[in-house]
Structures are given as structure tokens and as C-alpha cells.
Enzyme design. Structure first.
Site, short mmCIF file in Angstrom:
data_model
loop_
_atom_site.label_atom_id
_atom_site.label_comp_id
_atom_site.label_asym_id
_atom_site.label_seq_id
_atom_site.Cartn_x
_atom_site.Cartn_y
_atom_site.Cartn_z
N ASP A 134 -29.50 19.61 -22.09
CA ASP A 134 -30.25 20.36 -21.07
C ASP A 134 -31.44 21.07 -21.70
O ASP A 134 -32.54 21.11 -21.12
CB ASP A 134 -29.35 21.41 -20.40
CG ASP A 134 -28.40 20.80 -19.39
OD1 ASP A 134 -28.72 19.71 -18.87
OD2 ASP A 134 -27.34 21.40 -19.12
N LYS A 161 -18.38 22.26 -18.43
CA LYS A 161 -19.28 22.27 -19.59
C LYS A 161 -18.74 23.09 -20.77
O LYS A 161 -19.05 22.81 -21.91
CB LYS A 161 -20.66 22.80 -19.19
CG LYS A 161 -21.51 21.79 -18.45
CD LYS A 161 -22.89 22.33 -18.19
CE LYS A 161 -23.79 21.28 -17.60
NZ LYS A 161 -25.13 21.76 -17.30
N LYS A 187 -1.35 -7.99 -4.45
CA LYS A 187 -2.29 -6.89 -4.17
C LYS A 187 -1.51 -5.58 -4.09
O LYS A 187 -0.60 -5.44 -3.26
CB LYS A 187 -3.04 -7.15 -2.85
CG LYS A 187 -3.99 -6.02 -2.47
CD LYS A 187 -4.72 -6.33 -1.15
CE LYS A 187 -5.58 -5.16 -0.73
NZ LYS A 187 -6.14 -5.31 0.61
N HIS A 229 0.84 -1.21 0.00
CA HIS A 229 0.00 0.00 0.00
C HIS A 229 0.87 1.25 0.00
O HIS A 229 1.92 1.28 0.65
CB HIS A 229 -0.86 0.06 1.27
CG HIS A 229 -1.82 -1.07 1.41
ND1 HIS A 229 -1.42 -2.32 1.83
CD2 HIS A 229 -3.14 -1.14 1.19
CE1 HIS A 229 -2.48 -3.11 1.85
NE2 HIS A 229 -3.54 -2.42 1.46
P1 NAP Z 1 -24.33 29.28 -13.15
O1 NAP Z 1 -23.93 29.35 -14.57
O2 NAP Z 1 -23.30 29.46 -12.10
O3 NAP Z 1 -25.48 30.38 -12.90
C1 NAP Z 1 -26.03 30.58 -11.64
C2 NAP Z 1 -27.15 31.63 -11.72
O4 NAP Z 1 -27.77 31.67 -10.44
C3 NAP Z 1 -26.65 33.03 -12.00
O5 NAP Z 1 -27.59 33.70 -12.79
C4 NAP Z 1 -26.56 33.65 -10.61
O6 NAP Z 1 -26.75 35.04 -10.58
C5 NAP Z 1 -27.74 32.99 -9.94
N1 NAP Z 1 -27.60 32.97 -8.49
C6 NAP Z 1 -26.73 32.22 -7.75
N2 NAP Z 1 -26.88 32.46 -6.45
C7 NAP Z 1 -27.88 33.39 -6.35
C8 NAP Z 1 -28.49 34.05 -5.25
N3 NAP Z 1 -28.13 33.76 -3.99
N4 NAP Z 1 -29.47 34.93 -5.50
C9 NAP Z 1 -29.85 35.19 -6.76
N5 NAP Z 1 -29.30 34.62 -7.85
C10 NAP Z 1 -28.32 33.72 -7.64
O7 NAP Z 1 -25.03 27.87 -12.82
P2 NAP Z 1 -25.87 26.95 -13.83
O8 NAP Z 1 -24.98 26.03 -14.58
O9 NAP Z 1 -26.80 27.80 -14.62
O10 NAP Z 1 -26.69 26.02 -12.79
C11 NAP Z 1 -27.70 26.59 -11.99
C12 NAP Z 1 -28.51 25.48 -11.32
O11 NAP Z 1 -29.13 24.67 -12.31
C13 NAP Z 1 -27.65 24.51 -10.48
O12 NAP Z 1 -28.32 24.33 -9.26
C14 NAP Z 1 -27.65 23.23 -11.31
O13 NAP Z 1 -27.52 22.09 -10.50
C15 NAP Z 1 -29.00 23.30 -11.96
N6 NAP Z 1 -29.11 22.50 -13.19
C16 NAP Z 1 -30.10 21.56 -13.24
C17 NAP Z 1 -30.25 20.79 -14.38
C18 NAP Z 1 -31.34 19.76 -14.42
O14 NAP Z 1 -31.29 18.88 -15.29
N7 NAP Z 1 -32.32 19.82 -13.56
C19 NAP Z 1 -29.40 20.95 -15.48
C20 NAP Z 1 -28.41 21.95 -15.40
C21 NAP Z 1 -28.29 22.72 -14.26
P3 NAP Z 1 -25.53 36.08 -10.76
O15 NAP Z 1 -25.33 36.21 -12.25
O16 NAP Z 1 -26.01 37.31 -10.12
O17 NAP Z 1 -24.34 35.48 -10.07
#
Ligand code: NAP
Length: 464
Positions: free
Chosen positions: A318, A282, A136, A110
């Protein structure tokens, strides 16, 4: 084969734990006041077993004298236990004499700090010279690519017709615990339950058997997985492994915890068949691909990769995942939508809505980001301080309301009237936003539904 480490401090507890397992590794270094009598009682446990008395300086708990330890190991061999583990750093004459006995001897090594290719190759050669029944080698993975060193070692041993157990420890080594038997390793280790791991990164035997179907994996198994950081909270492995099983496809889906996406693609391209991509890769993955679909280019993010021949092709599912979920409730064409957030998920969903002929407003905390996204989509934008909403569908794409901060919602409940409300968050399934919307008699769409839809799309792309 899966071996379950039994890390009990008493004979009774060990017996109790063993009842729930098949092949066990009895870690006798965990037994308090270990002596010959206790050894005999433990060997009488009816399971097939590996006897291990790991010294403290080898990562175990055994602190007594080495002579006594060797006596106990010898006794286990004399009693004809199936397997006995002895460390490669043990006196060579002792190892040789144990090898002559009735049990199959595992000579183990290990490194709890790193996976060093040269050191591993030299260690393999050294152990091989002793000609034990099983070699191992276990090392700590600091990067996902460290697993490749162990995979090459397993392939070498298979070529040399040597039985091998090869694993990486740590979160980044988790994949080796699933994939090593498929590459030809004799066995992997699975803990009885969470919290009963004998090494870091160990997965429960239940998950190994019932989710990853480790016993059914072989050299023809196609390998898929999620590339991201973090990946531990993602539920994709449950959906994809279940789909492979239901459709009797010889494939497995694992979580790749990746820091450097370029290094990962270089190292793993030859062994993977398809990938899901999540944050923060991404966008950065796009540079590593041979082709990117026009939709993914427009969204400027890839969440799906498929290998066709030697080419890696990127897609974004998505957008389709969200559109499908929305269109189950309302036709998008000529309807009004508001999207909260202006990040990656907002862009993918907004793109899908625009393509289907819906009209849009983007609301975001940072107004400048809303403006930039609205400019690309030729739509309206605003900040979050709105007092009135008259739309057909509202979609939250921010992480506001996600576990553990489940009491938060991105928008006032009063504004949720007469519309469909969707949240991209899938943990929890019903966020405060969705609960508020339901209370106001709105139809709701959970992030889980979008997630399942996009995963199904990935599945179709991979197996087309
Ligand atoms: P991202 O690119 O980082 O964008 C985050 C967004 O949320 C920004 O517009 C940000 O605003 C806003 N935000 C974050 N914290 C905030 C707060 N406290 N108050 C107000 N606005 C806030 O993230 P993303 O890739 O779009 O992902 C966002 C969410 O989508 C994640 O939770 C992810 O897990 C989910 N998601 C789900 C799926 C699904 O299949 N269900 C697919 C993809 C993503 P600002 O511009 O002001 O920072």
C-alpha cells in the site's frame, strides 16, 4: 467445461436462453405444466444438454408424482440426450435401469445446509457402487475450508478414474466453481446472467470464461487470491486475472471469503502460491507467517503474502502504491503533506511519505488516534475542524465519500487550493473530494491509481 443452467418457465423462453449458451442444463422442473410433448420440444434444442427434473425436496421445483418424473427421464434417455441427471436418493433400480440406456447418467447428491466430510465420503462410495457415468456431489459451504473437503473428493475421484462434478454452494463456495475443473472435475456451472442462478454462489458464464479463463485452468495452474471479509466489492480479481492472461502465466486469482485467518492458512497453505490481504485480516495474518518484511513490520500490516518453498512471507505494498502515484505529480522530499484519517491506510501512506523525506500533519476525527499515530511518525496532528491549510498535498484515507454515500467529503471545498489532492477511495473513482479539488484547479490522484500500483507491486513480488 461450463454448463449453463436454463431456468425458463416455457419452451420458447428456454430456446431463447439456450441460443446464448453452449452446453446447457435444462432444468425441466422450472417448465410450467411439463409433459412429454414439451420434453420432446426441449430435447430438440440443438445445444448439448443435461436433462434435470429436480424434485422440491431435492431443492428443485418439481411437485408432481415421482412415477411421471421417472417416465420423463426415461424418455429423455430413449431420445438419446447427451446427459441425464438423476438424484442418488431416487429408487436404486430406477437408477440402474437408466444407466443401461443411451445417455450418460449423472447421479447427483446435494446438501443445502452444510459440507460434512464423513457424509460426503459415504455418499461418494454409495454412488460409485452404482457405477454411473458421472458422480455429482454438491454441498453448502459454511466456511471457506469446506471447499477443501470437495477438493479432496475430486482428487479421490480422479485417482479412482471416476468422472466427477464436485462443488460447494453459497458465497463461501464460489471458489469451488472456479477451481474444481482445474483439480479434475468434469465441469462447473455458470449462470447466463446475474439473477439467473440455479444455485447460490453461481458465477456468470461470462466471468468464468473471460475473467477466470476456467477452460484453460489445469493441475499446474498457480492459485492466488484475496483474503478478506467482505471481498465481493473488490476489483483485484479483474486486475490480477487480466495480468496473468496478458503475460500468458498459468495462474488464477480468486476471492477467499475468510472468517478465521488461522484456519484458512492451515488448510490452504499447500494449494496457494500468493495472497492479497484486506480488512479485517491485515494485522492478524502476521501471526500466521514465517517472515514479515521490515516495511510491513513498521506499518504493522501485511497486504501481500508470497509462498517461497514452504514459507509464507508477508509484505506491504500500500505504501509503495501511494508513493508511486504521488511522485508522478510531485517529488515528496521536503514537501508538506496533510493526511486525513489515522487508520491502516493512513499509517501505510504516512510511513511512505516520511521515508521519502516529506513532512506530515495527521488530521483525524478521533484525536487520540491521531496523537498515537503522530507519535510513531514524529509528526504533528489535529482534529478535523481546521480553517486553514497550506500544504503541497492532501490525502484522504477515511471512507468518507465512498459509495453509497458519495455526496460526502471529509473536508470543506474552500480549503482545497493550490495543492495535489489524493483520495484512497476507489469506488467511485472520482469522489466528491476529488471533484471539489478539480473544480478548484487542483491536480488529483484517484484511489484507483493507488490500488492498481499496489496490485502491480504484489504481482511483481509473487512472480519474482
Ligand atoms: P481503518 O483502519 O478502519 O481507518 C478508518 C479511518 O477513517 C479512521 O481514521 C477513522 O476515524 C476514519 N473515519 C471513518 N469514518 C469516518 C467518518 N464518518 N468521519 C471521519 N472519519 C472517519 O480503515 P483503513 O484500512 O485505513 O481503510 C480506509 C479506506 O482506505 C477504506 O475505504 C479502504 O478501502 C481504503 N484503502 C484503499 C486502498 C487503495 O489501494 N486505494 C488501500 C488500502 C485502503 P476514527 O479514528 O475517528 O474512527
Amino acid at each position: 467445461m461450463i454448463a449453463v443452467p436454463i431456468i425458463a418457465s416455457s419452451v420458447e423462453e428456454a430456446k431463447k436462453q439456450a441460443r446464448k449458451a453452449g452446453l446447457i442444463e435444462l432444468r425441466l422442473d422450472y417448465i410450467q405444466n411439463l409433459n412429454e410433448k414439451k420434453l420432446e420440444q426441449l430435447i430438440a434444442i440443438p445445444n448439448k444438454k443435461i436433462i434435470t427434473i429436480r424434485r422440491k425436496d431435492e431443492g428443485g421445483k418439481y411437485k408432481l408424482d415421482e412415477k411421471k418424473r421417472i417416465e420423463l427421464l426415461r424418455k429423455a434417455v430413449d431420445l438419446g440426450v447427451e446427459y441425464v441427471d438423476v438424484e442418488a436418493r431416487t429408487n436404486e433400480n430406477v437408477i440402474k435401469s437408466l444407466i443401461k440406456g443411451k445417455s450418460k447418467i449423472i447421479v447427483s447428491w446435494h446438501n443445502f445446509k452444510r459440507t460434512d466430510k464423513k457424509q460426503i465420503q459415504e455418499t461418494y462410495k454409495k454412488i460409485k457402487r452404482l457405477n454411473p457415468d458421472i458422480i455429482k456431489i454438491v454441498a453448502f459451504a459454511n466456511t471457506i475450508n469446506d471447499n477443501l473437503i470437495i477438493f479432496d473428493l475430486i482428487k479421490k475421484a480422479v485417482k479412482d478414474k471416476k468422472k466427477i462434478i464436485g462443488l460447494c454452494m453459497g458465497e463461501k463456495g464460489e471458489i469451488s466453481r472456479i477451481l474444481s475443473p482445474a483439480l479434475g472435475a468434469l465441469l462447473t456451472f455458470g449462470s447466463l446472467e446475474e439473477g439467473k442462478e440455479s444455485a447460490s454462489g453461481q458465477i456468470t458464464v461470462d466471468k468464468l470464461k473471460n475473467v477466470y479463463k476456467v477452460d484453460k485452468l489445469n493441475s499446474k495452474t498457480k492459485i492466488f487470491g484475496l483474503v478478506g471479509n467482505p471481498v465481493s466489492k473488490s476489483k483485484g480479481y479483474l486486475i490480477h486475472n487480466n495480468m496473468f492472461d496478458k503475460r500468458r502465466i498459468n495462474a488464477v486469482y480468486v476471492n477467499f471469503l475468510v472468517d478465521d485467518v488461522g484456519g484458512f492458512v492451515n488448510g490452504f497453505k499447500s494449494i496457494i502460491n500468493g495472497l492479497s490481504i484486506t480488512m479485517p485480516h491485515k494485522k492478524t495474518i502476521m501471526k500466521q507467517l514465517d517472515k514479515v518484511s521490515s516495511t510491513a513490520k513498521q506499518i504493522d500490516a501485511v497486504n501481500t503474502v508470497v509462498k517461497k518453498g514452504n514459507q509464507l512471507i508477508g509484505y506491504n505494498t500500500d505504501s509503495v502504491g501511494a508513493v508511486k502515484a504521488i511522485e508522478k505529480r510531485i517529488k515528496i522530499k521536503n514537501k508538506d503533506f496533510v493526511i486525513i484519517g489515522a487508520g491502516g491506510a493512513a499509517k501505510a501512506i504516512a510511513f511512505g511519505i516520511k521515508k521519502k523525506g516529506g513532512s506530515l500533519i495527521i488530521l483525524n476525527r478521533t484525536l487520540e488516534k491521531a496523537r498515537l499515530l503522530a507519535k510513531q511518525l514524529h509528526c504533528a496532528y489535529d482534529g478535523l475542524n481546521i480553517t486553514h491549510l497550506n500544504v503541497d498535498c492532501l490525502i484522504n484515507t477515511t471512507s468518507v465519500g465512498m459509495a453509497p454515500k458519495t455526496s460526502k467529503s471529509p473536508i470543506d471545498k474552500k480549503l482545497l487550493k493550490g495543492m495535489v489532492v489524493m483520495d484512497v477511495i476507489y469506488n467511485p473513482k472520482y469522489t466528491k473530494l476529488l471533484k471539489d479539488a478539480q473544480a478548484n484547479r487542483c491536480k488529483v490522484i484517484s484511489g484507483e491509481e493507488m490500488f492498481v500500483n499496489q496490485a502491480m507491486e504484489q504481482f511483481n513480488i509473487w512472480l519474482k
